[in-house]
Design a protein around this motif. Structure first.
Motif, PDB file in Angstrom:
ATOM      1  N   LEU A 182       0.860  -1.176   0.000  1.00 32.66           N
ATOM      2  CA  LEU A 182       0.000   0.000   0.000  1.00 32.66           C
ATOM      3  C   LEU A 182       0.898   1.228   0.000  1.00 32.66           C
ATOM      4  O   LEU A 182       1.766   1.376   0.868  1.00 32.66           O
ATOM      5  CB  LEU A 182      -0.902   0.019   1.243  1.00 32.66           C
ATOM      6  CG  LEU A 182      -1.857  -1.150   1.417  1.00 32.66           C
ATOM      7  CD1 LEU A 182      -2.713  -0.939   2.669  1.00 32.66           C
ATOM      8  CD2 LEU A 182      -2.721  -1.336   0.192  1.00 32.66           C
ATOM      9  N   ARG A 183       0.722   2.092  -0.985  1.00 27.93           N
ATOM     10  CA  ARG A 183       1.462   3.357  -1.047  1.00 27.93           C
ATOM     11  C   ARG A 183       0.529   4.419  -0.485  1.00 27.93           C
ATOM     12  O   ARG A 183      -0.529   4.689  -1.047  1.00 27.93           O
ATOM     13  CB  ARG A 183       1.855   3.650  -2.491  1.00 27.93           C
ATOM     14  CG  ARG A 183       2.708   4.888  -2.642  1.00 27.93           C
ATOM     15  CD  ARG A 183       3.407   4.914  -3.981  1.00 27.93           C
ATOM     16  NE  ARG A 183       4.427   3.876  -3.973  1.00 27.93           N
ATOM     17  CZ  ARG A 183       4.800   3.185  -5.055  1.00 27.93           C
ATOM     18  NH1 ARG A 183       4.253   3.413  -6.218  1.00 27.93           N
ATOM     19  NH2 ARG A 183       5.734   2.262  -4.953  1.00 27.93           N
ATOM     20  N   ILE A 184       0.899   4.993   0.639  1.00 33.17           N
ATOM     21  CA  ILE A 184       0.050   5.915   1.384  1.00 33.17           C
ATOM     22  C   ILE A 184       0.550   7.343   1.219  1.00 33.17           C
ATOM     23  O   ILE A 184       1.711   7.636   1.496  1.00 33.17           O
ATOM     24  CB  ILE A 184       0.031   5.560   2.891  1.00 33.17           C
ATOM     25  CG1 ILE A 184      -0.244   4.074   3.128  1.00 33.17           C
ATOM     26  CG2 ILE A 184      -0.940   6.457   3.646  1.00 33.17           C
ATOM     27  CD1 ILE A 184      -1.597   3.613   2.713  1.00 33.17           C
ATOM     28  N   HIS A 185      -0.339   8.222   0.796  1.00 35.77           N
ATOM     29  CA  HIS A 185      -0.041   9.660   0.693  1.00 35.77           C
ATOM     30  C   HIS A 185      -0.842  10.349   1.790  1.00 35.77           C
ATOM     31  O   HIS A 185      -2.063  10.305   1.784  1.00 35.77           O
ATOM     32  CB  HIS A 185      -0.459  10.177  -0.675  1.00 35.77           C
ATOM     33  CG  HIS A 185       0.075  11.535  -1.002  1.00 35.77           C
ATOM     34  ND1 HIS A 185       0.050  12.601  -0.140  1.00 35.77           N
ATOM     35  CD2 HIS A 185       0.662  11.992  -2.129  1.00 35.77           C
ATOM     36  CE1 HIS A 185       0.588  13.653  -0.713  1.00 35.77           C
ATOM     37  NE2 HIS A 185       0.974  13.305  -1.930  1.00 35.77           N
ATOM     38  N   THR A 231       4.503   6.985   1.701  1.00 35.95           N
ATOM     39  CA  THR A 231       5.151   5.864   2.373  1.00 35.95           C
ATOM     40  C   THR A 231       4.668   4.556   1.762  1.00 35.95           C
ATOM     41  O   THR A 231       3.458   4.373   1.579  1.00 35.95           O
ATOM     42  CB  THR A 231       4.803   5.872   3.877  1.00 35.95           C
ATOM     43  OG1 THR A 231       5.160   7.143   4.430  1.00 35.95           O
ATOM     44  CG2 THR A 231       5.518   4.771   4.619  1.00 35.95           C
ATOM     45  N   ASP A 232       5.589   3.648   1.459  1.00 40.54           N
ATOM     46  CA  ASP A 232       5.230   2.311   1.004  1.00 40.54           C
ATOM     47  C   ASP A 232       5.135   1.386   2.214  1.00 40.54           C
ATOM     48  O   ASP A 232       6.059   1.333   3.032  1.00 40.54           O
ATOM     49  CB  ASP A 232       6.268   1.765   0.033  1.00 40.54           C
ATOM     50  CG  ASP A 232       6.112   2.335  -1.368  1.00 40.54           C
ATOM     51  OD1 ASP A 232       5.132   3.064  -1.609  1.00 40.54           O
ATOM     52  OD2 ASP A 232       6.965   2.043  -2.215  1.00 40.54           O
ATOM     53  N   ASP A 270      -4.666   9.208   0.782  1.00 43.12           N
ATOM     54  CA  ASP A 270      -4.978   8.552  -0.483  1.00 43.12           C
ATOM     55  C   ASP A 270      -4.152   7.271  -0.468  1.00 43.12           C
ATOM     56  O   ASP A 270      -3.007   7.274  -0.011  1.00 43.12           O
ATOM     57  CB  ASP A 270      -4.582   9.444  -1.658  1.00 43.12           C
ATOM     58  CG  ASP A 270      -5.120   8.968  -3.002  1.00 43.12           C
ATOM     59  OD1 ASP A 270      -5.816   7.940  -3.046  1.00 43.12           O
ATOM     60  OD2 ASP A 270      -4.835   9.639  -4.012  1.00 43.12           O
ATOM     61  N   VAL A 271      -4.733   6.182  -0.927  1.00 45.86           N
ATOM     62  CA  VAL A 271      -4.060   4.884  -0.921  1.00 45.86           C
ATOM     63  C   VAL A 271      -3.937   4.395  -2.356  1.00 45.86           C
ATOM     64  O   VAL A 271      -4.923   4.373  -3.093  1.00 45.86           O
ATOM     65  CB  VAL A 271      -4.836   3.857  -0.066  1.00 45.86           C
ATOM     66  CG1 VAL A 271      -4.142   2.501  -0.086  1.00 45.86           C
ATOM     67  CG2 VAL A 271      -5.000   4.361   1.358  1.00 45.86           C
ATOM     68  N   MET A 272      -2.721   3.986  -2.734  1.00 50.24           N
ATOM     69  CA  MET A 272      -2.435   3.463  -4.071  1.00 50.24           C
ATOM     70  C   MET A 272      -1.894   2.041  -3.958  1.00 50.24           C
ATOM     71  O   MET A 272      -1.212   1.711  -2.984  1.00 50.24           O
ATOM     72  CB  MET A 272      -1.385   4.339  -4.763  1.00 50.24           C
ATOM     73  CG  MET A 272      -0.904   3.807  -6.108  1.00 50.24           C
ATOM     74  SD  MET A 272       0.466   4.774  -6.810  1.00 50.24           S
ATOM     75  CE  MET A 272      -0.459   6.092  -7.581  1.00 50.24           C
TER      76      MET A 272
END
Length: 103
Positions: A52-55, A61-62, A80-82
């Motif tokens: 999860l890449r968190i903004h 942060t990964d 936002d979650v990528m």
């Protein structure tokens, strides 16, 4: 501040009542939830291994997680979650609308 992406993650509400909302989130590689604020405490349970890449509005942060791994956050989280993985990922999100009802 959100990620720049045209691929949305797909939420599927599996159960909702006055106490809980359970949502399955499916992400293609690079898909995002979009900027949002959590109004309730929530739990996430990963269904597959992934990152999860968190903004959070300032930093990105990964967070690598494995299938079956879970975590909990309090209400008020904004992010936002990528999907930062090269493959599709999915998780279950359990939002607790009335924490006192579970005590």
């Amino acid at each position: 501040m959100a990620f720049q992406c045209n691929t949305p993650a797909i939420p599927t509400v599996q159960e909702e009542n006055d106490t809980l909302r359970i949502t399955r989130w499916d992400f293609q590689p690079g898909a995002v939830t979009g900027w949002h604020r959590h109004g309730w405490p929530y739990f996430v349970v990963m269904l597959v291994d992934g990152t999860l890449r968190i903004h959070n509005g300032k930093d990105v942060t990964d967070v690598p997680l494995v299938a079956g791994q879970s975590y909990m956050r309090q209400s008020g989280v904004e992010h936002d979650v990528m999907n930062g993985s090269p493959h599709p990922i999915a998780f279950i999100e359990i939002e607790v609308k009335r924490p006192e009802a579970l005590a």
